[in-house]
Design a protein around this motif. Structure first.
Motif, mmCIF file in Angstrom:
data_model
loop_
_atom_site.group_PDB
_atom_site.id
_atom_site.type_symbol
_atom_site.label_atom_id
_atom_site.label_comp_id
_atom_site.label_asym_id
_atom_site.label_seq_id
_atom_site.Cartn_x
_atom_site.Cartn_y
_atom_site.Cartn_z
ATOM 1 N N LEU A 1 -30.365 14.590 83.233
ATOM 2 C CA LEU A 1 -29.328 15.634 83.241
ATOM 3 C C LEU A 1 -28.748 15.808 81.848
ATOM 4 C CD1 LEU A 1 -27.578 14.641 86.588
ATOM 5 C CD2 LEU A 1 -29.332 16.379 86.205
ATOM 6 N N ARG B 1 -25.196 19.250 88.982
ATOM 7 C CA ARG B 1 -25.750 19.352 87.617
ATOM 8 C C ARG B 1 -27.274 19.539 87.675
ATOM 9 N NH1 ARG B 1 -24.105 14.261 84.190
ATOM 10 N NH2 ARG B 1 -25.185 15.385 82.520
ATOM 11 N N ARG B 2 -27.926 18.781 88.561
ATOM 12 C CA ARG B 2 -29.376 18.930 88.719
ATOM 13 C C ARG B 2 -29.752 20.347 89.120
ATOM 14 N NH1 ARG B 2 -33.198 14.453 90.140
ATOM 15 N NH2 ARG B 2 -34.293 15.921 91.489
ATOM 16 N N GLN B 3 -29.039 20.866 90.120
ATOM 17 C CA GLN B 3 -29.387 22.204 90.610
ATOM 18 C C GLN B 3 -29.237 23.246 89.511
ATOM 19 O OE1 GLN B 3 -26.870 22.217 94.083
ATOM 20 N NE2 GLN B 3 -28.578 21.737 95.448
ATOM 21 N N LYS B 4 -28.208 23.064 88.693
ATOM 22 C CA LYS B 4 -27.966 24.031 87.623
ATOM 23 C C LYS B 4 -29.003 23.882 86.501
ATOM 24 C CE LYS B 4 -24.330 26.026 84.816
ATOM 25 N NZ LYS B 4 -23.509 25.522 83.722
ATOM 26 N N ALA B 5 -29.255 22.654 86.078
ATOM 27 C CA ALA B 5 -30.109 22.448 84.902
ATOM 28 C C ALA B 5 -31.598 22.443 85.249
ATOM 29 C CB ALA B 5 -29.739 21.138 84.213
ATOM 30 N N LEU B 6 -31.952 21.956 86.448
ATOM 31 C CA LEU B 6 -33.370 21.781 86.773
ATOM 32 C C LEU B 6 -33.881 22.748 87.833
ATOM 33 C CD1 LEU B 6 -33.453 17.859 86.956
ATOM 34 C CD2 LEU B 6 -33.792 19.307 84.951
ATOM 35 N N GLY B 7 -32.989 23.271 88.641
ATOM 36 C CA GLY B 7 -33.397 24.307 89.587
ATOM 37 C C GLY B 7 -34.093 23.807 90.837
ATOM 38 N N GLN B 8 -34.739 24.748 91.497
ATOM 39 C CA GLN B 8 -35.214 24.599 92.873
ATOM 40 C C GLN B 8 -36.459 23.748 93.062
ATOM 41 O OE1 GLN B 8 -34.386 25.874 95.877
ATOM 42 N NE2 GLN B 8 -32.810 27.395 95.457
ATOM 43 N N ALA B 9 -37.263 23.562 92.033
ATOM 44 C CA ALA B 9 -38.564 22.929 92.270
ATOM 45 C C ALA B 9 -38.465 21.411 92.351
ATOM 46 C CB ALA B 9 -39.560 23.346 91.196
ATOM 47 N N TYR B 10 -37.337 20.873 91.895
ATOM 48 C CA TYR B 10 -37.142 19.419 91.947
ATOM 49 C C TYR B 10 -36.566 18.994 93.290
ATOM 50 C CZ TYR B 10 -38.229 18.715 87.028
ATOM 51 O OH TYR B 10 -38.884 18.625 85.819
ATOM 52 N N ARG B 11 -37.104 17.905 93.834
ATOM 53 C CA ARG B 11 -36.617 17.385 95.113
ATOM 54 C C ARG B 11 -36.078 15.969 94.916
ATOM 55 N NH1 ARG B 11 -38.256 21.951 96.032
ATOM 56 N NH2 ARG B 11 -39.786 22.640 97.568
ATOM 57 N N LEU B 12 -35.081 15.611 95.702
ATOM 58 C CA LEU B 12 -34.588 14.232 95.748
ATOM 59 C C LEU B 12 -35.070 13.569 97.026
ATOM 60 C CD1 LEU B 12 -30.899 14.806 94.607
ATOM 61 C CD2 LEU B 12 -32.561 13.354 93.415
ATOM 62 N N MET C 1 -23.489 15.033 90.329
ATOM 63 C CA MET C 1 -24.812 14.884 89.719
ATOM 64 C C MET C 1 -25.815 15.864 90.324
ATOM 65 S SD MET C 1 -25.360 10.774 89.197
ATOM 66 C CE MET C 1 -26.790 10.890 88.120
ATOM 67 N N ILE C 2 -25.733 16.038 91.632
ATOM 68 C CA ILE C 2 -26.684 16.944 92.285
ATOM 69 C C ILE C 2 -26.414 18.387 91.869
ATOM 70 C CG2 ILE C 2 -27.436 17.835 94.536
ATOM 71 C CD1 ILE C 2 -26.980 14.938 95.608
ATOM 72 N N GLN D 1 -33.406 27.299 83.106
ATOM 73 C CA GLN D 1 -33.493 25.978 83.717
ATOM 74 C C GLN D 1 -34.704 25.270 83.134
ATOM 75 O OE1 GLN D 1 -33.474 27.166 87.866
ATOM 76 N NE2 GLN D 1 -31.283 26.677 88.054
ATOM 77 N N ALA D 2 -34.675 23.937 83.160
ATOM 78 C CA ALA D 2 -35.716 23.148 82.505
ATOM 79 C C ALA D 2 -36.616 22.461 83.520
ATOM 80 C CB ALA D 2 -35.082 22.107 81.600
#
Lengths: 442, 442
Positions: free
Chosen positions: B104, A29-40, A26-27, B120-121
């Motif tokens: 995702l 997938r997040r990195q690929k689709a949402l990129g660097q600005a999102y944090r967990l 899942m992470i 990326q989105a």
């Protein structure tokens, strides 16, 4: 040195290897689709699939006690809000350029929470948009551009609001018309000195703006000073601040995104604790219990001045579904006695932390109002040295024990205690007992 | 002279006396609770209580054919969107700092609409927030601040975006780092000349920014140039513009709030008609069929650059309910063949207007793509004199005949034809026949 508030409780993507395969997937997938600005959140991120009341549930069905999320403020998946949204979405969802009763009913109900003060309402979708609009209103009305904020304030993410949010840290420069002042720090100073620092800072900021040819437009404050470190006292401070900023031609904007909608327990709005009447009051997060609705109220002459010159249309703002969600939240707060609960359980929880402080010297101070508390952790009570590492450890250990919490404050050494308003004394006991266990290990 | 685009089709509050008592009462409640900045449509405002498919219904149950609302783009109260929202809201509504599959699944489905291009989105709640974030990304990545827009562009309502939206008229000053260029006006110029004016304007704006020490950050365009007057041609124009702005160190931002999500018929995104790959693509209105969801996609290196320096967290942005709504919209567009319908019915409608133009000289031009058409009204075809009064009359007469439409363009002399994507040929006939009747009266 500017303190860097970059998320103390953020997951470090380089630590992916230690996680379960499906979490890793899942992470990735997040990195690929949402990129660097999102944090967990957390050293070990949490995956949720369901929410109910004060609990969130992971895919295995484990319940996590939620002591963090103030958005679903009246409880996760609150049935009355869900019903209101579903019913209105199935009936009509359009905008404010047609006549519709839902926005009127909701605006009137919202305005009635201001204790007889005359305001008008404008609706947006996020707290950032509400603060951004408040700046537009204030700048239009005063003719000034200067904005004064506290040293670690957070007011949102639009360009105009982010440049007034020092909480983002040194990588995000403040605007050239922005000045910062100290929050009323009652931990390092006594109440009188804290108030003096705040008000003297305000006077100095006004003078400095003027010295640079910038007319002050507004002082904006989170009425619990939460990102500065949670400072509910001294009460009355904001009335004095209002006088100073108004004498300089500026307005007082109360940012109620954190404190509003009954969270402070004693009052529906945080500013009401200070016995002041702000010129503009902005609101967001808990307004629709997760549905994207936010907005502001302002004195009619301010809205008049703006509205005569410029139209304002927020496509989704004030739509019938958002207003139905907002109305369900207002009703639930009233019908379920959530303000009273915030006051009672908040006081119980605060007393519980104070009792823990008697045996655990790591707890340096307990501050807050209602169900927004900050528990400041220090390695030395005399020198008040921030215990950032220990605080981070506690937050992650609580997560392992299925309690959700985060950190707050410029030094990342405070537990941010901000549960849903229906939080019970039993929920409080679970938190206090678990924290007691953890503190014994330190 | 700067043309003043203040809403051509706005209700004049001084004309309250002529309305029904219950309408007067509602408008008085609006004025008291919401104040001056809110506007109503029409000389005789409409009150709606229900929406279904391409119709809105007043309290008496009268159906209005909706030729205006592109937000409920796949049809009012679309059952699949309502179901998705209701189901997800009852299950879980939280934010992007916990792991959750819905964001995702949705991000991947959205990214798949870009024909293999790597993006990326990032999710926001409104188109204004999306454009505001696009400016933050572009300024961070390029190190520049200059923004170039078309002469009557509209990009939203946050401070940063409103100052790049000349459509607000002279009362809202443009930012000091903003330059405007002519839209590709194919009505007053032939295609080659229209393209030359646009590209020469762009080169001049770049030079002028540089002459003032301002580095260009971005050219942002609505890919159908709708508020400038709807200019879908000449195709290929944006590829040439991209080259120019990139040579100057800036980015191309495609604002797809109007053209996106299959509206242009031939393509899912408006920029795809121009065979260009924008650096950032912003989107909004139709994304959740009325649920507040918006966002952008950007090249990964742009998001990387931003995300390494600053975190971005939009409290409601990308929440599971919003993503469920967005996914239902994407699915419906596919399953119900709405892009094909937009192409077919759009072409049918355009041909219908062109046929009307054969007998009615008031129609000066018919432009557009898919189901976004502009019908330009002129009192003199040779001199192309804008027929603003007649256009306003038609819009209000159509409202009396229960067809919802509005005006567009710098001179307010264009019919803005922007129905829901399931608009049928029968719906088109109803519009065309009614318009024919009205034009005969002029």
């Amino acid at each position: 040195m500017i303190k860097d508030q970059r998320m103390a409780n953020a997951f470090d993507p380089s630590k992916l290897a230690g996680l379960k395969p499906n979490e890793q997937a899942m992470i990735e997938r997040r990195q690929k689709a949402l990129g660097q600005a999102y944090r967990l959140f957390y050293e070990h991120p949490v995956h949720f699939v369901r929410g109910e009341g004060v609990h969130l549930y992971d895919p295995e069905g484990n319940a996590y006690l939620d002591v963090y999320n103030n958005v679903a403020s009246i409880g996760h998946s609150h049935p009355k809000v869900v019903e209101a949204i579903a019913k209105q979405a199935a009936t009509l969802n359009t905008h404010t350029r047609y006549l519709n009763e839902s926005i009127l009913d909701y605006a009137e109900a919202l305005l009635a929470t201001f204790g007889g003060e005359t305001y008008q309402a404008m609706f947006t979708c996020t707290g950032s948009e509400a603060n951004d609009l408040a700046f537009r209103l204030a700048r239009s009305y005063t003719g000034g551009t200067g904005i004064i904020v506290t040293e670690y304030a957070y007011h949102g993410v639009t360009s105009s609001v982010a440049e007034c949010s020092p909480a983002f840290g040194p990588n995000l420069p403040l605007g050239i018309h922005v000045r910062t002042i100290p929050a009323p720090d009652t931990y390092h100073f006594d109440e009188a000195a804290a108030e003096r620092r705040f008000l003297d800072g305000l006077s100095a900021a006004i003078l400095d703006l003027q010295r640079h040819g910038i007319r002050p437009a507004a002082l904006i404050v989170d009425t619990l000073f939460t990102s500065d470190g949670v400072y509910p006292e001294p009460v009355g401070l904001l009335a004095k601040a209002a006088k100073l900023i108004r004498e300089a031609g500026g307005l007082l904007i109360a940012d109620e995104v954190q404190a509003g909608f009954a969270r402070s327990g004693s009052h529906f709005w945080g500013f009401q604790r200070h016995q002041v009447v702000p010129d503009i009051v902005t609101m967001g997060k808990p307004m629709g219990n997760g549905h994207p609705i936010a907005g502001l109220v302002a004195k009619p002459e301010i809205i008049d001045h703006f509205g005569k010159n410029v139209r304002y249309f927020n496509t989704f703002g004030g739509n019938p579904v958002s207003c139905a969600a907002g109305m369900a939240v207002l009703n639930a707060i009233k019908e379920e006695g959530l303000q009273e609960n915030a006051a009672q359980v908040g006081a119980y929880l605060k007393a519980g932390f104070e009792t823990l402080a008697e045996t655990h010297t790591l707890i340096g101070d307990v501050r807050g109002a209602g169900l927004f508390l900050g528990v400041e952790m220090v390695t030395d009570r005399e020198k008040k040295i921030p215990a950032k590492e220990q605080t981070t450890w506690i937050v992650n250990q609580l997560r392992e024990r299925r309690i959700l919490i985060s950190t707050i404050g410029p030094d990342g050494n405070m537990l941010k205690v901000r549960p849903q308003l229906p939080f019970s004394k039993a929920n409080a006991d679970q938190l206090l007992n678990t924290l007691d266990d953890l503190l014994k290990q330190l």
